[in-house]
Design a protein around this motif. Structure first.
Motif, PDB file in Angstrom:
ATOM      1  N   ARG A   1     -40.487  30.002  22.057  1.00 25.02           N
ATOM      2  CA  ARG A   1     -41.124  30.035  23.379  1.00 25.02           C
ATOM      3  C   ARG A   1     -42.367  29.152  23.345  1.00 25.02           C
ATOM      4  O   ARG A   1     -43.249  29.323  22.515  1.00 25.02           O
ATOM      5  CB  ARG A   1     -41.507  31.463  23.722  1.00 25.02           C
ATOM      6  CG  ARG A   1     -40.278  32.330  24.005  1.00 25.02           C
ATOM      7  CD  ARG A   1     -40.658  33.685  24.574  1.00 25.02           C
ATOM      8  NE  ARG A   1     -41.703  34.371  23.830  1.00 25.02           N
ATOM      9  CZ  ARG A   1     -41.475  35.293  22.888  1.00 25.02           C
ATOM     10  NH1 ARG A   1     -40.253  35.616  22.569  1.00 25.02           N
ATOM     11  NH2 ARG A   1     -42.485  35.878  22.275  1.00 25.02           N
TER      12      ARG A   1
ATOM     13  N   ASP B   1     -48.122  26.836  21.813  1.00 22.82           N
ATOM     14  CA  ASP B   1     -48.604  25.880  22.798  1.00 22.82           C
ATOM     15  C   ASP B   1     -47.924  24.530  22.631  1.00 22.82           C
ATOM     16  O   ASP B   1     -47.763  23.791  23.596  1.00 22.82           O
ATOM     17  CB  ASP B   1     -50.125  25.716  22.667  1.00 22.82           C
ATOM     18  CG  ASP B   1     -50.835  27.011  23.013  1.00 22.82           C
ATOM     19  OD1 ASP B   1     -50.746  27.434  24.174  1.00 22.82           O
ATOM     20  OD2 ASP B   1     -51.457  27.610  22.121  1.00 22.82           O
TER      21      ASP B   1
ATOM     22  N   GLU C   1     -45.405  33.132  21.043  1.00 26.88           N
ATOM     23  CA  GLU C   1     -45.315  31.899  21.814  1.00 26.88           C
ATOM     24  C   GLU C   1     -46.183  30.827  21.173  1.00 26.88           C
ATOM     25  O   GLU C   1     -47.137  31.128  20.469  1.00 26.88           O
ATOM     26  CB  GLU C   1     -45.814  32.130  23.238  1.00 26.88           C
ATOM     27  CG  GLU C   1     -44.938  33.047  24.041  1.00 26.88           C
ATOM     28  CD  GLU C   1     -45.462  33.232  25.448  1.00 26.88           C
ATOM     29  OE1 GLU C   1     -44.635  33.278  26.360  1.00 26.88           O
ATOM     30  OE2 GLU C   1     -46.687  33.314  25.631  1.00 26.88           O
TER      31      GLU C   1
ATOM     32  N   ARG D   1     -45.561  27.963  25.588  1.00 28.89           N
ATOM     33  CA  ARG D   1     -46.346  28.312  26.783  1.00 28.89           C
ATOM     34  C   ARG D   1     -46.600  27.073  27.639  1.00 28.89           C
ATOM     35  O   ARG D   1     -46.941  26.015  27.109  1.00 28.89           O
ATOM     36  CB  ARG D   1     -47.699  28.889  26.363  1.00 28.89           C
ATOM     37  CG  ARG D   1     -47.616  30.225  25.730  1.00 28.89           C
ATOM     38  CD  ARG D   1     -49.004  30.770  25.515  1.00 28.89           C
ATOM     39  NE  ARG D   1     -49.526  30.289  24.246  1.00 28.89           N
ATOM     40  CZ  ARG D   1     -50.143  31.053  23.368  1.00 28.89           C
ATOM     41  NH1 ARG D   1     -50.319  32.333  23.608  1.00 28.89           N
ATOM     42  NH2 ARG D   1     -50.588  30.551  22.245  1.00 28.89           N
TER      43      ARG D   1
END
Length: 74
Positions: free
Chosen positions: A68, A27, A25, A70
């Protein structure tokens, strides 16, 4: 200290590919570089305008859907 020191940031653009860095993942995702044809609208070939939309709009749209991010990332 950088505000991003403890965060994972994916930078996509130019000759890099999202396929090389999609593990895990992130940010934040940054979409940085694409070539855009230049010129007057009445002289720009329609194929060049479509190519610009394919890379600028659809590229930026598809990348965040492929990795992905977060919450509360961007």
């Amino acid at each position: 200290m950088s505000a991003y020191a403890d965060q994972r940031v994916l930078v996509v653009g130019g000759t890099s590919g999202v396929g090389l860095a999609t593990a895990g993942e992130f940010d934040h995702v940054v979409v940085s570089a694409w070539e855009t044809p230049m010129g007057r609208v009445d002289a720009l070939p329609l194929a060049d305008a479509y190519a610009a939309m394919d890379s600028k709009f659809w590229g930026a749209y598809r990348i965040p859907r492929s990795v992905r991010v977060r919450p509360p990332g961007r």
